[in-house]
Design a protein around this motif. Structure first.
Motif, PDB file in Angstrom:
ATOM      1  N   ASN A 151      13.426   7.183 -32.138  1.00 23.01           N
ATOM      2  CA  ASN A 151      12.271   7.369 -31.261  1.00 23.01           C
ATOM      3  C   ASN A 151      11.637   8.716 -31.588  1.00 23.01           C
ATOM      4  N   CYS A 209      10.686  11.562 -28.973  1.00 21.36           N
ATOM      5  CA  CYS A 209      11.686  12.373 -28.282  1.00 21.36           C
ATOM      6  C   CYS A 209      12.728  12.901 -29.260  1.00 21.36           C
ATOM      7  N   ASP A 258      15.232  10.867 -30.377  1.00 26.31           N
ATOM      8  CA  ASP A 258      16.470  10.111 -30.157  1.00 26.31           C
ATOM      9  C   ASP A 258      16.790   9.267 -31.393  1.00 26.31           C
ATOM     10  N   CYS A 307      18.364  12.143 -25.896  1.00 29.76           N
ATOM     11  CA  CYS A 307      18.263  12.687 -24.551  1.00 29.76           C
ATOM     12  C   CYS A 307      19.158  11.885 -23.599  1.00 29.76           C
ATOM     13  N   SER A 344      18.246   8.110 -23.195  1.00 34.05           N
ATOM     14  CA  SER A 344      18.521   7.216 -24.326  1.00 34.05           C
ATOM     15  C   SER A 344      20.020   6.956 -24.459  1.00 34.05           C
ATOM     16  N   ARG A 361       9.215   8.286 -21.179  1.00 33.39           N
ATOM     17  CA  ARG A 361      10.641   7.989 -21.072  1.00 33.39           C
ATOM     18  C   ARG A 361      10.970   6.519 -21.288  1.00 33.39           C
ATOM     19  N   CYS A 365      12.504   6.088 -24.547  1.00 32.39           N
ATOM     20  CA  CYS A 365      13.894   6.558 -24.566  1.00 32.39           C
ATOM     21  C   CYS A 365      14.819   5.470 -24.027  1.00 32.39           C
TER      22      CYS A 365
HETATM   23 ZN    ZN Z   1      14.594  10.468 -25.314  1.00 33.56          ZN
END
Ligand code: ZN
Length: 140
Positions: free
Chosen positions: A36, A39, A41, A64, A67, A122, A125
Motif C-alpha cells: 500500500n 501508507c 504497508d 501500520c 494493516s 485508512r 490499510c
Molecule cells: Zn497503513
C-alpha cells in the motif's frame, strides 16, 4: 455504558501488538505480496489449501496498526473457509470498510475495522491483507 468503539479499538490494538498467524508458511500452496504505497504497508499472505478449503493462513510484513491488525484478524477468520467463501467475505468486508454496508453479517470480529470508513486513507490499510489474499487465491 457498553462502549463499542472502545472495545473495537482494544481488539485492534491487541491484534497489532500480538498479531496472530504472523509467520512464514514454508509449505504454503499460495503466496502473494501486497503493498500500500499511500501508507507504506507491506504484507505477504500465505495459504494452505486442501480440496478448495483454506486449512491454514498466515502473513508476514510491516505496516501500520490497522494493516497488521486487519491481516491478523483475516488469517484467523479464514481458516476452514472455502475459497469461494473467502471471496464472499472479502466482498462483505470491503462493503463494510467503505461504508456501503452497515451490518457486516457473518464477519464476526472483522467488524472491529468498520471504523475506518470514516478515514478514507485508512480503508486501503484495512483492505491490503484482503487484496493480497485475493491475489493469492488467483495465483498458483
Ligand atoms: Zn497503513
Amino acid at each position: 455504558m457498553f462502549d463499542l468503539k472502545t472495545l473495537y479499538q482494544e481488539v485492534i490494538i491487541d491484534h497489532n501488538r500480538h498479531p496472530r498467524n504472523c509467520h512464514r508458511l514454508a509449505d504454503a500452496d499460495r503466496v502473494a505480496d501486497g503493498f500500500n504505497p499511500l501508507c507504506g504497508d507491506r504484507l505477504t499472505v500465505y495459504l494452505k489449501l486442501q480440496d478448495g478449503v483454506i486449512t491454514d493462513a498466515a502473513f508476514e510484513g510491516e505496516g501500520c496498526a490497522i494493516s497488521v491488525a486487519s491481516a491478523s484478524l483475516m488469517t484467523e477468520h479464514l481458516k476452514g473457509k472455502t475459497e469461494s467463501e473467502a471471496r464472499a467475505i472479502f466482498d462483505r468486508f470491503r462493503a463494510l470498510v467503505t461504508g456501503e454496508e452497515e451490518a457486516g453479517a457473518g464477519l464476526d470480529k472483522l467488524v472491529v475495522l468498520a471504523g475506518v470508513k470514516e478515514f478514507p486513507a485508512r480503508v486501503k490499510c484495512a483492505s491490503l491483507a484482503w487484496h493480497t489474499l485475493s491475489a493469492a487465491l488467483k495465483g498458483r
